[in-house]
Design an enzyme around this catalytic site. Structure first.
Site, PDB file in Angstrom:
ATOM      1  N   HIS A  84       1.064  -1.436   0.040  1.00 15.01           N
ATOM      2  CA  HIS A  84       0.029  -0.119  -0.193  1.00 15.01           C
ATOM      3  C   HIS A  84       0.902   1.313  -0.049  1.00 15.01           C
ATOM      4  CE1 HIS A  84       0.045  -0.162   4.548  1.00 15.01           C
ATOM      5  NE2 HIS A  84       0.327   1.307   4.480  1.00 15.01           N
ATOM      6  N   ASP A 219       1.220  -7.806   2.214  1.00 10.72           N
ATOM      7  CA  ASP A 219       1.315  -6.364   2.016  1.00 10.72           C
ATOM      8  C   ASP A 219       2.784  -6.016   1.844  1.00 10.72           C
ATOM      9  OD1 ASP A 219       1.034  -3.507   1.673  1.00 10.72           O
ATOM     10  OD2 ASP A 219      -0.545  -3.354   3.419  1.00 10.72           O
ATOM     11  N   SER A 647       4.214   1.910   8.560  1.00 12.30           N
ATOM     12  CA  SER A 647       4.086   0.858   7.508  1.00 12.30           C
ATOM     13  C   SER A 647       5.373   0.832   6.689  1.00 12.30           C
ATOM     14  CB  SER A 647       2.924   1.640   6.321  1.00 12.30           C
ATOM     15  OG  SER A 647       1.605   1.315   7.053  1.00 12.30           O
TER      16      SER A 647
END
Ligand code: ARG
Ligand code: GLU
Length: 712
Positions: A84, A219, A647
């Site tokens: 992402h 991810d 992240s």
């Protein structure tokens, strides 16, 4: 044993005592935590983690595009981050013929790697406490004179740090200006896309699973940093070569052991641990429920539209994800804060703070009134703040006619000059071209419904007397009908027709004639006049009080572990690989497996769609040598204190090896931005063994696995 003893012995007086898991620590100060980290199983030294003179773990940690975190995993600049985080780059390279979103992309060799104009990756060269230098010569100064001197000092520090090198330097406030640190960075400008799994892996679970455990998302995406031949940053060039890092992380294929030490090294964005009880109550009772309600409405419209048409599904998918990401996080935060009775905990802490201040005359003078002042400030300004955030929700997250109005009003300020000095025709054409990009992802009926529902909610939440007259002039439904049938904002054909003939006169007339433009202007003006000044005062004055409040914590509770709120600078947080029991009668295990992907897929929810290859490999139980006890781990949780910006951060084991990539938190733990609770708060990591399995078995990109150093 010893740790437990210490905690109990002090627990009566040290209400602020943070557990080992809480806190986002400044890497240059990590030495102070070395003993505690070692007690939890770490075998590294503080110098292994952060060192200015020798290479250390920090040299493998990159700030990716200024928002996410990434880590270097080979001697040739190979870098991992979240799917992402690299999503917009992958999207930019995708087309109907090369649908990398759907099928993934893997460069077979370096010549196939794809350049990404504008994408950067930065390494932290050093972090230096410059508090004394920033305050140098400010003794006796007050107000703006003091600020001016501090600015002078800061500018000098930055200029010195950037002399005779290619680095960038910045001085950042920590603890609301009680401390200042200089951050020196080296920013790489040629970052190429090496590979990405398909959405059915990298975004597996979509919004259904976002912020949720159990989780099965792969991810990750893969990039490579290129430098000039001297290993220095350089804009993209064919003569650039793969960057040779000062350090890269070996990856661990060892069996994971629940309870083992984990550390997350990255760039957390924002936390607000010091909010007062009054502020927290305002957020929990007024601000957040209203923002959630606004987004409930827009998401319900968008979801229905996306279900009704494939075109709208594609047009709105990234908008939907953006709106829903915050919305879902907030719902989780409110749930968590209520469950642990965060308000009462705040009140207890405030009482302890005031009691402590009362024990000493000097403390009482400095700190005795600050909590009361903070809470009074909230009372004074909360409606201004509320008007501010609701305006953002309405005009920046809500119906898109407002964004169009901003663009057009900007052109209005330029058109006079263009008429006088030439270039009008080209500029108008550019406006039309720019609008094409916008309308490509716009559905009029969807926007109209969003407008109507959000206008209604906006008026109800703020109160009729607090919104501009135009919003009260007729019902939201009548307004919607009038605007969406006539305004140039809401319809591409009307806009193009208008723009083709536009001149400064017709543009100026828009403000009187076009109901959409008028409505935008009046809400904007009300905002600027009524809400913005108060909201700015609120923030400015609150930051000043927070500075005093935090100074009091540091001075009056010196034995407690204190950490500065996140501010997008490099931090370390550590904890354990562990599950949680966030609800009575419910236990989350610490890891998920490939089997769980197939089970979710069987449910039929389109967020769990797979490509056939995944079924083949799962059926054959083709786990390569990435399995543990006959299972392929996909994700695991840990008690590491993370937030947005973390992240892509590496989750590192006791020896400095990469266990996986952080990408989310569980729903029950999103409250940790305000209050960390070590029994509930868990970060979610994609296991590096699953990452390698996808590269090797799924994608046929074993050469990338071979490029890494695997520890078994
Ligand atoms: N919740 C994560 C974060 O805050 C992941 C968001 C991307 N994934 C998604 N399904 N929208 O960024
Ligand atoms: N997904 C978040 C990010 O993009 C991290 C999740 C969190 O907020 O902890 O940084």
């Amino acid at each position: 044993m010893r740790r437990i003893f210490i905690l109990t012995a002090f627990s009566l007086i040290t209400i602020f005592k943070s557990f080992a898991e809480e806190g986002m620590l400044i890497p240059s100060l990590i030495g102070a935590f070395e003993d505690d980290m070692k007690a939890m199983g770490m075998r590294l030294s503080a110098q292994d983690i952060y060192d200015v003179n020798n290479s250390s773990l920090k040299d493998a940690i990159m700030h990716f595009g200024g928002g996410c975190t990434a880590e270097l995993v080979s001697g040739q600049g190979l870098m991992l981050t979240n799917h992402h985080c690299g999503y917009s780059q992958v999207q930019a390279h995708s087309s109907l013929e090369n649908d990398y979103l759907k099928y993934g992309f893997w460069a077979k060799n370096k010549s196939e790697e794809l350049k990404n104009p504008g994408l950067t990756a930065s390494r932290i060269v050093r972090i230096e406490d410059v508090t004394a230098s920033v305050f140098f010569g400010t003794e006796g100064l007050e107000g703006s004179a003091k600020l001016l001197k501090m600015k002078e000092n800061t500018d000098q520090l930055i200029a010195d740090a950037m002399t005779n090198n290619h680095f960038e330097a910045d001085v950042k406030a920590f603890n609301y200006g009680n401390e200042f640190y200089m951050i020196v960075e080296e920013t790489f400008l040629d970052v190429r896309l090496v590979g990405t799994p398909p959405n059915s892996i990298g975004k597996f679970g979509g919004d259904t699973d976002n912020w949720v455990w159990p989780r099965h998302t792969g991810d990750f995406s893969v990039f490579r940093i290129y430098s000039d031949v001297n290993n220095k940053p350089s804009e993209y060039s064919e003569s650039n070569v793969p960057y040779t890092p000062l350090h890269f992380l070996p990856v661990s294929a060892k069996n994971r052991v629940p309870g083992e030490f984990t550390m997350v090294y990255g760039f957390p964005g924002t936390t607000e641990q010091h909010l007062t009880s009054g502020n927290l109550q305002y957020i929990m009772d007024i601000e957040r429920p209203a923002r959630i309600a606004m987004r409930d409405k827009s998401i319900s419209v968008i979801d229905a539209s996306m279900r009704s048409s494939d075109l709208i599904r594609i047009q709105y998918s990234s908008k939907q994800a953006r709106i829903a990401n915050g919305w879902k996080k907030w719902i989780g935060q409110l749930g968590g804060l209520k469950t642990v009775d965060a308000l009462q905990i705040k009140l207890d802490r405030e009482k302890a703070y005031n009691d402590m201040a009362a024990t000493n005359e000097e403390w009482n003078k400095k700190y005795g009134s600050v909590i009361g002042e903070m809470n009074a400030l909230v009372e004074k300004y909360k409606m201004a703040d509320f008007g501010y955030v609701m305006f953002i929700e309405y005009q920046y997250v809500g119906p898109e006619l407002f964004g169009r109005a901003r663009t057009i009003s900007k052109f209005l300020t330029e058109i006079g000059d263009l008429e006088k000095n030439g270039g009008l025709a080209e500029a108008k054409q550019a406006q039309i071209e720019g609008a094409k990009g916008f309308y490509k992802n716009y559905d009029e009926a969807t926007d109209k419904q969003i407008f109507q529902l959000l206008t209604e909610e906006y008026i109800n939440r703020l109160g009729k007397d607090n919104v501009p007259a135009i919003l009260r002039s007729s019902s939201p439904e009548e307004l919607a009908n009038a605007i969406y049938s006539k305004s140039i904002l809401t319809n591409q054909a009307r806009f193009e027709k208008f723009m083709a003939k536009a001149n400064s006169k017709s543009m100026a007339k828009l403000l009187k004639k076009d109901l959409g433009v008028k409505l935008w202007k009046e809400t904007e003006e009300t905002f600027v006049k009524t809400y913005l000044p108060g909201a700015q005062e609120f923030k400015g004055q609150m930051d000043q009080l927070l500075k005093t409040y935090v100074a009091g914590k540091l001075e009056m509770f010196p034995d407690e572990a204190q950490w500065p709120d996140a501010n997008s600078t490099l931090r370390i947080t550590y904890g354990k690989l562990e599950g949680s029991a966030p609800h009575d009668g419910m236990q989350y295990t610490e890891h998920t497996t490939l089997d769980g992907i197939i089970t979710k897929n069987n449910s039929g929810n389109p967020d769990y769609e797979l490509l056939p290859r995944m079924h083949e490999l799962a059926k054959a139980k083709d786990y390569g040598d990435y399995a543990q006890d006959g299972e392929l781990w996909v994700c695991f949780t840990g008690s590491n204190h993370t937030t947005g910006g973390n992240s892509g951060s590496p989750v590192i084991d006791a020896d400095g090896n990469l266990l996986g990539l952080n990408f989310d938190r569980t729903w029950e733990s999103t409250m940790s931005d305000y209050m960390f609770d070590s029994s509930r708060c868990r970060n979610i990591t994609v296991d590096i063994r699953y990452v390698m399995w996808v590269m090797d078995r799924y994608a046929g990109a074993k050469h990338l696995v071979d490029e890494m150093t695997i520890v078994r």
